[in-house]
Design a protein around this motif. Structure first.
Motif, PDB file in Angstrom:
ATOM      1  N   MET A   1      -5.219  -2.456  -4.020  1.00 27.97           N
ATOM      2  CA  MET A   1      -4.431  -2.393  -2.790  1.00 27.97           C
ATOM      3  C   MET A   1      -4.856  -1.169  -1.974  1.00 27.97           C
ATOM      4  O   MET A   1      -5.127  -0.104  -2.528  1.00 27.97           O
ATOM      5  CB  MET A   1      -2.940  -2.276  -3.113  1.00 27.97           C
ATOM      6  CG  MET A   1      -2.385  -3.467  -3.901  1.00 27.97           C
ATOM      7  SD  MET A   1      -2.007  -4.862  -2.842  1.00 27.97           S
ATOM      8  CE  MET A   1      -1.034  -5.843  -4.020  1.00 27.97           C
ATOM      9  N   ASP A   2      -4.863  -1.316  -0.649  1.00 25.83           N
ATOM     10  CA  ASP A   2      -5.218  -0.219   0.239  1.00 25.83           C
ATOM     11  C   ASP A   2      -4.072   0.779   0.269  1.00 25.83           C
ATOM     12  O   ASP A   2      -2.931   0.431   0.584  1.00 25.83           O
ATOM     13  CB  ASP A   2      -5.478  -0.772   1.646  1.00 25.83           C
ATOM     14  CG  ASP A   2      -6.089   0.274   2.572  1.00 25.83           C
ATOM     15  OD1 ASP A   2      -5.877   1.469   2.313  1.00 25.83           O
ATOM     16  OD2 ASP A   2      -6.754  -0.112   3.539  1.00 25.83           O
ATOM     17  N   ALA A   3      -4.357   2.046  -0.039  1.00 27.54           N
ATOM     18  CA  ALA A   3      -3.311   3.073  -0.071  1.00 27.54           C
ATOM     19  C   ALA A   3      -2.648   3.243   1.294  1.00 27.54           C
ATOM     20  O   ALA A   3      -1.458   3.565   1.380  1.00 27.54           O
ATOM     21  CB  ALA A   3      -3.909   4.400  -0.534  1.00 27.54           C
ATOM     22  N   ILE A   4      -3.408   3.030   2.352  1.00 29.16           N
ATOM     23  CA  ILE A   4      -2.842   3.181   3.694  1.00 29.16           C
ATOM     24  C   ILE A   4      -1.756   2.148   3.947  1.00 29.16           C
ATOM     25  O   ILE A   4      -0.782   2.395   4.667  1.00 29.16           O
ATOM     26  CB  ILE A   4      -3.953   3.071   4.754  1.00 29.16           C
ATOM     27  CG1 ILE A   4      -4.943   4.226   4.595  1.00 29.16           C
ATOM     28  CG2 ILE A   4      -3.370   3.047   6.165  1.00 29.16           C
ATOM     29  CD1 ILE A   4      -6.146   4.140   5.496  1.00 29.16           C
ATOM     30  N   ASP A   5      -1.888   0.986   3.324  1.00 30.22           N
ATOM     31  CA  ASP A   5      -0.928  -0.098   3.532  1.00 30.22           C
ATOM     32  C   ASP A   5       0.267  -0.033   2.588  1.00 30.22           C
ATOM     33  O   ASP A   5       1.152  -0.886   2.652  1.00 30.22           O
ATOM     34  CB  ASP A   5      -1.625  -1.459   3.345  1.00 30.22           C
ATOM     35  CG  ASP A   5      -2.695  -1.712   4.390  1.00 30.22           C
ATOM     36  OD1 ASP A   5      -2.543  -1.193   5.519  1.00 30.22           O
ATOM     37  OD2 ASP A   5      -3.662  -2.431   4.089  1.00 30.22           O
ATOM     38  N   ASN A   6       0.293   0.969   1.702  1.00 32.54           N
ATOM     39  CA  ASN A   6       1.394   1.062   0.730  1.00 32.54           C
ATOM     40  C   ASN A   6       2.730   1.130   1.474  1.00 32.54           C
ATOM     41  O   ASN A   6       2.991   2.082   2.215  1.00 32.54           O
ATOM     42  CB  ASN A   6       1.206   2.303  -0.140  1.00 32.54           C
ATOM     43  CG  ASN A   6       2.080   2.273  -1.380  1.00 32.54           C
ATOM     44  OD1 ASN A   6       3.200   1.779  -1.366  1.00 32.54           O
ATOM     45  ND2 ASN A   6       1.565   2.819  -2.475  1.00 32.54           N
ATOM     46  N   PRO A   7       3.614   0.146   1.274  1.00 37.67           N
ATOM     47  CA  PRO A   7       4.847   0.081   2.065  1.00 37.67           C
ATOM     48  C   PRO A   7       6.018   0.854   1.471  1.00 37.67           C
ATOM     49  O   PRO A   7       7.124   0.821   2.024  1.00 37.67           O
ATOM     50  CB  PRO A   7       5.152  -1.415   2.068  1.00 37.67           C
ATOM     51  CG  PRO A   7       4.683  -1.883   0.732  1.00 37.67           C
ATOM     52  CD  PRO A   7       3.453  -1.058   0.423  1.00 37.67           C
ATOM     53  N   TYR A   8       5.817   1.527   0.352  1.00 40.78           N
ATOM     54  CA  TYR A   8       6.913   2.224  -0.315  1.00 40.78           C
ATOM     55  C   TYR A   8       6.908   3.709   0.057  1.00 40.78           C
ATOM     56  O   TYR A   8       5.838   4.307   0.243  1.00 40.78           O
ATOM     57  CB  TYR A   8       6.817   2.031  -1.825  1.00 40.78           C
ATOM     58  CG  TYR A   8       6.876   0.568  -2.216  1.00 40.78           C
ATOM     59  CD1 TYR A   8       8.092  -0.102  -2.263  1.00 40.78           C
ATOM     60  CD2 TYR A   8       5.707  -0.146  -2.492  1.00 40.78           C
ATOM     61  CE1 TYR A   8       8.147  -1.454  -2.587  1.00 40.78           C
ATOM     62  CE2 TYR A   8       5.758  -1.492  -2.816  1.00 40.78           C
ATOM     63  CZ  TYR A   8       6.971  -2.149  -2.859  1.00 40.78           C
ATOM     64  OH  TYR A   8       7.025  -3.483  -3.172  1.00 40.78           O
ATOM     65  N   THR A   9       8.091   4.302   0.150  1.00 38.95           N
ATOM     66  CA  THR A   9       8.220   5.657   0.689  1.00 38.95           C
ATOM     67  C   THR A   9       9.052   6.547  -0.240  1.00 38.95           C
ATOM     68  O   THR A   9      10.211   6.849   0.043  1.00 38.95           O
ATOM     69  CB  THR A   9       8.890   5.615   2.071  1.00 38.95           C
ATOM     70  OG1 THR A   9      10.159   4.923   1.959  1.00 38.95           O
ATOM     71  CG2 THR A   9       8.023   4.889   3.074  1.00 38.95           C
ATOM     72  N   PRO A  10       8.476   7.014  -1.359  1.00 40.64           N
ATOM     73  CA  PRO A  10       9.229   7.864  -2.287  1.00 40.64           C
ATOM     74  C   PRO A  10       9.266   9.326  -1.845  1.00 40.64           C
ATOM     75  O   PRO A  10       8.704  10.205  -2.493  1.00 40.64           O
ATOM     76  CB  PRO A  10       8.454   7.691  -3.596  1.00 40.64           C
ATOM     77  CG  PRO A  10       7.041   7.480  -3.163  1.00 40.64           C
ATOM     78  CD  PRO A  10       7.123   6.694  -1.869  1.00 40.64           C
ATOM     79  N   ASN A  11       9.901   9.563  -0.734  1.00 42.53           N
ATOM     80  CA  ASN A  11      10.044  10.921  -0.213  1.00 42.53           C
ATOM     81  C   ASN A  11      11.511  11.199   0.059  1.00 42.53           C
ATOM     82  O   ASN A  11      12.275  10.281   0.377  1.00 42.53           O
ATOM     83  CB  ASN A  11       9.239  11.090   1.082  1.00 42.53           C
ATOM     84  CG  ASN A  11       7.750  10.935   0.852  1.00 42.53           C
ATOM     85  OD1 ASN A  11       7.164  11.663   0.072  1.00 42.53           O
ATOM     86  ND2 ASN A  11       7.140   9.964   1.518  1.00 42.53           N
ATOM     87  N   ALA A  12      11.919  12.449  -0.041  1.00 47.27           N
ATOM     88  CA  ALA A  12      13.320  12.815   0.151  1.00 47.27           C
ATOM     89  C   ALA A  12      13.780  12.441   1.554  1.00 47.27           C
ATOM     90  O   ALA A  12      13.259  12.953   2.547  1.00 47.27           O
ATOM     91  CB  ALA A  12      13.500  14.313  -0.080  1.00 47.27           C
ATOM     92  N   GLY A  13      14.753  11.545   1.637  1.00 52.54           N
ATOM     93  CA  GLY A  13      15.332  11.168   2.913  1.00 52.54           C
ATOM     94  C   GLY A  13      14.490  10.233   3.750  1.00 52.54           C
ATOM     95  O   GLY A  13      14.890   9.865   4.861  1.00 52.54           O
ATOM     96  N   ALA A  14      13.303   9.852   3.265  1.00 56.32           N
ATOM     97  CA  ALA A  14      12.429   8.977   4.047  1.00 56.32           C
ATOM     98  C   ALA A  14      13.015   7.575   4.114  1.00 56.32           C
ATOM     99  O   ALA A  14      13.419   7.012   3.097  1.00 56.32           O
ATOM    100  CB  ALA A  14      11.037   8.930   3.430  1.00 56.32           C
ATOM    101  N   ARG A  15      13.053   7.011   5.308  1.00 54.50           N
ATOM    102  CA  ARG A  15      13.606   5.671   5.468  1.00 54.50           C
ATOM    103  C   ARG A  15      12.628   4.653   4.892  1.00 54.50           C
ATOM    104  O   ARG A  15      11.450   4.649   5.229  1.00 54.50           O
ATOM    105  CB  ARG A  15      13.853   5.367   6.946  1.00 54.50           C
ATOM    106  CG  ARG A  15      14.582   4.049   7.182  1.00 54.50           C
ATOM    107  CD  ARG A  15      14.740   3.768   8.671  1.00 54.50           C
ATOM    108  NE  ARG A  15      15.563   2.611   8.924  1.00 54.50           N
ATOM    109  CZ  ARG A  15      15.144   1.350   8.861  1.00 54.50           C
ATOM    110  NH1 ARG A  15      13.886   1.107   8.538  1.00 54.50           N
ATOM    111  NH2 ARG A  15      15.952   0.341   9.098  1.00 54.50           N
ATOM    112  N   PRO A  16      13.108   3.775   3.997  1.00 50.68           N
ATOM    113  CA  PRO A  16      12.221   2.729   3.489  1.00 50.68           C
ATOM    114  C   PRO A  16      11.832   1.763   4.600  1.00 50.68           C
ATOM    115  O   PRO A  16      12.497   1.696   5.644  1.00 50.68           O
ATOM    116  CB  PRO A  16      13.079   2.039   2.414  1.00 50.68           C
ATOM    117  CG  PRO A  16      14.485   2.338   2.794  1.00 50.68           C
ATOM    118  CD  PRO A  16      14.463   3.691   3.438  1.00 50.68           C
ATOM    119  N   GLU A  17      10.751   1.037   4.374  1.00 47.38           N
ATOM    120  CA  GLU A  17      10.301   0.081   5.379  1.00 47.38           C
ATOM    121  C   GLU A  17      11.410  -0.906   5.737  1.00 47.38           C
ATOM    122  O   GLU A  17      11.575  -1.288   6.889  1.00 47.38           O
ATOM    123  CB  GLU A  17       9.085  -0.693   4.845  1.00 47.38           C
ATOM    124  CG  GLU A  17       7.844   0.160   4.637  1.00 47.38           C
ATOM    125  CD  GLU A  17       7.136   0.478   5.931  1.00 47.38           C
ATOM    126  OE1 GLU A  17       7.140  -0.365   6.838  1.00 47.38           O
ATOM    127  OE2 GLU A  17       6.586   1.588   6.038  1.00 47.38           O
TER     128      GLU A  17
END
Length: 405
Positions: A1-17
């Protein structure tokens, strides 16, 4: 899978897709704004929950909704500061909100009055000198100058609410990590909001924090239970957890095998942050547009390692040896809330001896009290991490003070 296209956001407070499972809270917030705009009252909200369930994400969603509705947003994360710093923080935000509501060159008498009240609130004298808001508006006399934080903030909220109502707008105060406000600060905010409700002004406060906030608010003001709703958000149910995993991948043209998504839901227990972290790691491993159970199994080690070295570890690193031992003893007893006496007994101490340690962990936001005499971790699955990070319970010896001769 292309890392740029990774749709998941495991960051503090980051809004998921895709924000899943929080429709009830967003509808309640929209209703709150619409009722206040029409001059009707509605309970404000303080959202509670453990770490990683998406409280900050939800506040960010509320900010977007408020801005779309034309409301002015004041937002900040609470930290442990004294009254002077608290006044500076909130005053600078209030000033910006007032200027957005009405540029200075177009102030009416109501707008200028709000500015004068804010100037009075913003001037404090301490050992280091005088701080002011940084404009040449003279302070009002007899308003926001009582020397009492609750009375002063109430005057400011009322004046700002009147200015907002004149512009047919509204103001919403969003505060994250509410548990770090000290008692006078929380009491002042509750008191100020209460007065705006009595005056039917378009001002509201929505906070987010750990589960003990409902109790803290009730202790601050007895009417807080009538002034606020305290929705608690938790792990997602099975269907929502599936959707949080599957839908972002589908948007990028990828699909989970049925047994893969079931394993992923089982590993994460439906906690939103864990879902984002596992999804991110799975995406880096999967070779094609179908995500298999084997992909999830292979990603599990990287997922746990990432949580251990970031999400969990940063909390353990703040603890003293005795605090670490206390949490390790709790983990030994299980994932459920633990009775203080049972933890103390396992450590070979008394509840009285360990009372200060327990209180420190609560103050640090690592534990909370779901009921009297019990404590629980504020972070999901922290008990399992403690067993991995501290394999053996080691209780520091009691340090006895020497008697003065």
């Amino acid at each position: 899978m292309d890392a740029i296209d990774n749709p998941y956001t495991p960051n503090a407070g980051a809004r998921p897709e895709i924000l899943i499972g929080r429709d009830e809270q967003t509808i309640a917030f929209s209703t709150l704004l619409h009722r206040l705009r029409r001059g009707r009252t509605e309970q404000s909200m303080i959202v509670t929950g453990l770490r990683g369930v998406g409280k900050t994400v939800l506040l960010n969603r509320f900010r977007s909704i408020a801005q779309q509705e034309g409301w002015e947003v004041i937002e900040f994360e609470a930290v442990k500061h004294g009254e002077g710093r608290f006044r500076q923080t909130i005053a600078s935000q209030l000033k910006a909100a007032l200027l957005r509501l009405s540029p200075r060159t177009r102030w009416t008498a109501v707008g200028r009055r709000a500015a004068e009240v804010l100037s009075a609130f913003s001037v404090s004298v301490d050992a280091e000198g005088t701080w002011s808001i940084g404009w040449d508006v003279p302070p009002a006399e007899g308003a926001a100058d009582h020397g009492d934080l609750g009375m002063d903030l109430t005057d400011v909220f009322v004046a700002l609410g009147e200015a907002a109502a004149e512009q047919e707008r509204g103001v919403v105060l969003l505060i994250d990590e509410v548990q770090f406000l000290n008692a006078p600060q929380l009491e002042a905010i509750i008191q100020a909001v209460h007065k705006t409700v009595q005056r039917s002004l378009p001002v509201t406060f929505v906070g987010a924090g750990l589960p003990q906030i409902a109790e803290l608010a009730g202790d601050a003001k007895s009417y807080a239970e009538r002034l606020f709703k305290f929705p608690r958000i938790d792990s997602l149910d099975h269907d929502d957890a599936r959707a949080a995993l599957v839908e972002p991948a589908a948007a990028e043209g990828a699909a989970y095998d049925e047994d893969a998504v079931e394993l992923a839901v089982e590993i994460t227990n439906g906690y939103p942050y864990f879902i984002q972290e596992l999804g991110y790691q799975v995406w880096t491993i999967a070779a094609g547009d179908r995500i298999t159970r084997e992909d999830v199994e292979l990603a599990r080690d990287a997922y746990e390692a990432k949580l251990d070295t970031s999400f969990f570890r940063v909390r353990l690193d703040r603890a003293t040896p005795l605090q670490t031992a206390y949490m390790r003893a709790m983990a030994e007893l299980g994932s459920a809330p633990q009775k203080a006496a049972d933890v103390a007994a396992l450590m070979g101490r008394t509840s009285t001896q360990l009372g200060p340690t327990r209180a420190e962990l609560i103050e640090m936001g690592l534990l909370y009290t779901p009921e009297h005499g019990y404590a629980a971790f504020t972070v999901p699955d922290f008990d399992a991490f403690m067993k991995r990070a501290v394999p053996t319970l080691e209780v520091p010896p009691v340090i006895r003070r020497r008697k003065r001769s």
